[in-house]
Motif scaffolding. Structure first.
Motif, short mmCIF file in Angstrom:
data_model
loop_
_atom_site.label_atom_id
_atom_site.label_comp_id
_atom_site.label_asym_id
_atom_site.label_seq_id
_atom_site.Cartn_x
_atom_site.Cartn_y
_atom_site.Cartn_z
N ALA B 257 32.75 37.44 51.83
CA ALA B 257 31.70 37.20 52.82
C ALA B 257 31.79 35.77 53.35
O ALA B 257 31.70 35.53 54.56
CB ALA B 257 30.32 37.45 52.21
N LEU B 258 31.98 34.81 52.45
CA LEU B 258 32.06 33.42 52.86
C LEU B 258 33.25 33.19 53.79
O LEU B 258 33.17 32.49 54.79
CB LEU B 258 32.17 32.49 51.63
N ALA B 260 34.88 35.52 55.67
CA ALA B 260 34.70 36.19 56.97
C ALA B 260 33.73 35.40 57.86
O ALA B 260 33.97 35.22 59.06
CB ALA B 260 34.18 37.61 56.75
N ALA B 261 32.66 34.89 57.24
CA ALA B 261 31.66 34.16 58.02
C ALA B 261 32.25 32.87 58.55
O ALA B 261 32.01 32.47 59.70
CB ALA B 261 30.42 33.89 57.17
N ALA B 262 33.05 32.18 57.73
CA ALA B 262 33.65 30.92 58.15
C ALA B 262 34.66 31.16 59.27
O ALA B 262 34.72 30.42 60.25
CB ALA B 262 34.32 30.21 56.97
N TYR B 264 34.66 33.63 61.37
CA TYR B 264 33.92 34.00 62.58
C TYR B 264 33.46 32.75 63.33
O TYR B 264 33.67 32.59 64.52
CB TYR B 264 32.72 34.87 62.19
#
Lengths: 394, 329
Positions: B257-258, B260-262, B264
């Motif tokens: 999650a970290l 993918a969010a970064a 993005y």
């Protein structure tokens, strides 16, 4: 139903796409309406339908992606070389290629056609169709008030979009017509516009001016005459003379326009036509969406589906976002911020839905389709990206 | 080259009395209008926001819905806001009726509106509504009641039509009261000490392309002076995000999650930087960037944050004696 579904409310638009013959996309500016209309059209083509998507003002890259280049307004000169009226289908021909549907190739079973609206050409085509003589047609096409009408009368663009929609709807090459409308408050004009020109030319002011009895214009008794003179005082007599000439020239054509307006009205109010609201999870566009929905309701129409574009993607369950809050780690800080944003967007969307569709609470949940589209990290501006986006609607 | 000076926000806002905010739908024009209002009021200018017909809601961050035709106070002068902020809404029909009244044609005005003949007037003379709204703005400018008048213009394409209306009408109408009005408005629009246009865009492909086109049309066709351009919705950088991302190991749910969010955020930021570069390559205007605040609905406090960003960046623009403020030196 596809794997793209992100919540239990999301059912895709397959059923809607397959059961309707017209889909009108409405929404405020800047929310990705044209892109969404194109993606829904591709979804239709993937379902095996022959779909025409009529776009009003696409961004250049998107127009290119759809094989459409910006329309150029054909001059009246070109118009004159075309015979008028072969039952509406002559319109596109008279208007040149840009107003004609173009087949867009892609990996789907059905057909996708793109049409870009050329307002002036469509209006010129209507005049040509209804004029009783070449002389009448030319007089109108060359009248300055008529030329202004196509650019300034509120709703003219929408009227022409509706007219083009009618022609495409009647065209048996297509099973489904998708209309991308101009932004927000103009979109509603689409519903009102067909009658507007009739009302415009029916106005009793002109009846007075156009009265065949000589001397009426000089008679001071009529209130209408006062209005006519007032117009002259405000805009000057040259412009007034143009206006009078226009209404004179228009005589005899009004019945044709009225009939056509009624026909368009029937399509827009038919159950074959679905309205899809496109919005984004921000305060201003949602306010505009509230307004649009209210206006539709006043006209006895309702929204069949809502698409919320530009949602922040979900990287972590929103209700478990708190665990990342307050961290000094840049990765956690970033995730926390994106979760917070997503949560705020969902709250805003939820509250807007409650206002927009008060009848849609729990009992009838599922009747209204809601589709949340996540913001892409790269822009959707080629056919591949559009085809990808279309999965969200299947 | 003369010695360079830093501009300060008060000087910037005092440079002309009318500031027209224009941009494509959805770029946050209204937010920027409200931000400029607070930014100007906070450096001591008596500032008036003007919304035109449509769905502008300049008052919404301040808890106000549609503004009335008569001026209302939005925020009083306080120690932190030394100027006051007021606002009003100018609708074309109001402006026309007021215009006719002021020209001894009161009865006619009522009739034109009542009979719907107003449609004929505006079709016979396209842009008359826009001209009258601009005429009203000019009257407010002349009255001197406000130090700065900020106008939330209609969305892009319409902004051009709006601002072209006086020139078109001055030609079409020949003479009479409307002609005179058009000439007066043209004089204001063409004088950069009286009026400037501030374009607003997003760091995205379509809005940037449209801003470039609009900018050239406004300068070349309308002869307007452009103020620095506002790029709205900028994702703020997070210090150390890049290096933390490269150092991130592991395949746990959390790590994924970290990561993918970064990615993005980085991909979107890269896209934004690219578009800002394209914008500055094609349009020689200074850019003021306003960040995308992590909220879906901006409130009064958010507007103050953005106003501070605006004033801080304006005061970093270097101007020399020969260059315009809008144009990069």
């Amino acid at each position: 139903m596809s794997a793209a579904a992100t919540s239990s409310d999301t059912q895709g638009l397959s059923e809607l796409i397959q059961s309707r013959s017209v889909i009108v996309c409405l929404g405020p500016g800047g929310v990705g309406k044209t892109t969404t209309a194109a993606a829904i059209a591709i979804a239709g083509a993937k379902l095996g339908l022959r779909v025409a998507v009529l776009t009003v003002d696409p961004a250049r890259r998107l127009a290119e992606a759809m094989g459409l280049t910006p329309a150029k307004s054909p001059s009246n000169l070109e118009m004159k070389t075309e015979p008028h009226s072969d039952g509406g289908r002559g319109l596109g021909k008279a208007a040149g290629l840009d107003n004609e549907p173009r087949l867009i190739d892609g990996p789907w079973d059905g057909e996708l056609w793109g049409v870009m609206l050329d307002v002036r050409a469509t209006f010129d085509g209507l005049i040509s169709e209804y004029a009783e003589s070449d002389k009448q047609r030319d007089a109108i096409l060359n009248n300055r008030l008529y030329q202004n009408l196509t650019t300034t009368l509120t709703g003219t663009n929408e009227y022409m979009a509706a007219e083009r929609l009618r022609a495409l709807h009647a065209d048996d090459r297509f099973d489904l017509v998708i209309l991308d409308t101009p932004p927000a408050h103009h979109a509603i004009d689409l519903l009102d516009s067909p009658g507007r020109l009739s009302r415009f030319v029916d106005h009793r002011v002109y009846r007075t001016v156009l009265s065949p009895k000589p001397g009426v214009f000089r008679a001071v008794t009529s209130a209408a005459n006062m209005v006519v003179r007032a117009i002259g005082q405000v805009v000057g007599n040259t412009l007034l003379a143009d206006a009078i000439a226009f209404f004179n020239d228009f005589q005899g054509m009004d019945q044709g326009f009225r009939d056509r307006a009624a026909e368009i009205d029937d399509i827009l109010h038919s159950d074959e036509t679905a309205y899809v609201l496109i919005s984004s999870p921000r305060y201003q566009p949602l306010q505009a969406s509230r307004w649009i929905t209210g206006q539709l309701a006043e006209r006895g129409r309702s929204v069949a589906a809502v698409v919320f574009n530009r949602m922040t993607p979900v990287f972590w369950p929103v209700d478990d976002g708190a665990r990342w809050e307050g961290s000094a780690d840049p990765l956690e800080q970033n995730l926390a911020e994106l979760i917070r944003l997503r949560r705020a967007e969902e709250e805003l969307v939820e509250s807007a839905l409650g206002d927009l569709f008060p009848d849609n609470k729990t009992a009838q949940k599922g009747r209204l389709r809601q589709i949340l589209i996540e913001e892409k990290s790269t822009p959707v501006n080629d056919l591949g990206a559009l085809a990808d986006l279309s999965k969200s609607f299947l | 080259m003369n010695a360079a000076d830093f501009l300060n926000a008060a000087d910037f806002f005092a440079a002309s009395r009318v500031l027209i905010v224009a941009g494509k739908g959805g770029v946050g024009k209204t937010t920027v209008g409200a931000t400029l209002g607070i930014a100007a009021a906070s450096v001591g200018l008596r500032t008036q926001l003007i919304e035109l017909d449509g769905h502008s809601s300049l008052g919404s961050p301040f808890g106000l819905t549609e503004l009335p035709y008569e001026e209302v106070e939005i925020q009083p002068a306080t120690h932190s806001l030394s100027g006051r902020l007021s606002g009003r809404r100018i609708t074309p029909d109001n402006a026309l009726v007021e215009y006719l009244r002021d020209h001894g044609l009161k009865r006619i005005g009522g009739r034109l509106v009542k009979t719907g003949a107003i449609d004929v007037v505006s079709t016979a003379a396209p842009g008359i509504h826009d001209l009258l709204a601009l005429g009203k703005i000019r009257a407010l400018e002349q009255s001197g009641e406000s130090d700065l008048i900020i106008v939330d213009a209609p969305a892009a394409g319409h902004a051009l039509t709006f601002l072209r209306s006086p020139a078109g009408l001055a030609d079409a109408v020949g003479d009479g009261p409307i002609h005179e009005q058009a000439e007066q408005v043209l004089e204001m629009l063409g004088d950069d000490r009286r009026c400037q246009v501030m374009l607003v865009t997003l760091p995205e492909e379509t809005p940037v392309s449209e801003a470039i086109e609009t900018a050239y049309s406004l300068e070349d066709d309308v002869g307007l002076k452009l103020a620095p351009l506002v790029v709205n919705g900028i994702l703020s950088p997070i210090d150390g995000l890049g290096s933390a991302l490269s150092a991130l190991r592991g395949r746990t749910k959390e790590a994924k999650a970290l990561r993918a969010a970064a990615r993005y955020r980085q991909a979107r930021r890269e896209g934004q930087v690219e578009e800002r570069d394209r914008l500055s390559g094609e349009l020689p205007l200074n850019q003021i960037g306003l960040t995308q605040l992590p909220t879906a609905h901006l409130d009064e406090a958010d507007i103050h944050v953005l106003a501070a960003q605006f004033n801080q960046q304006i005061s970093q623009l270097v101007v020399d004696d020969d260059a315009d403020i809008g144009t990069k030196s």
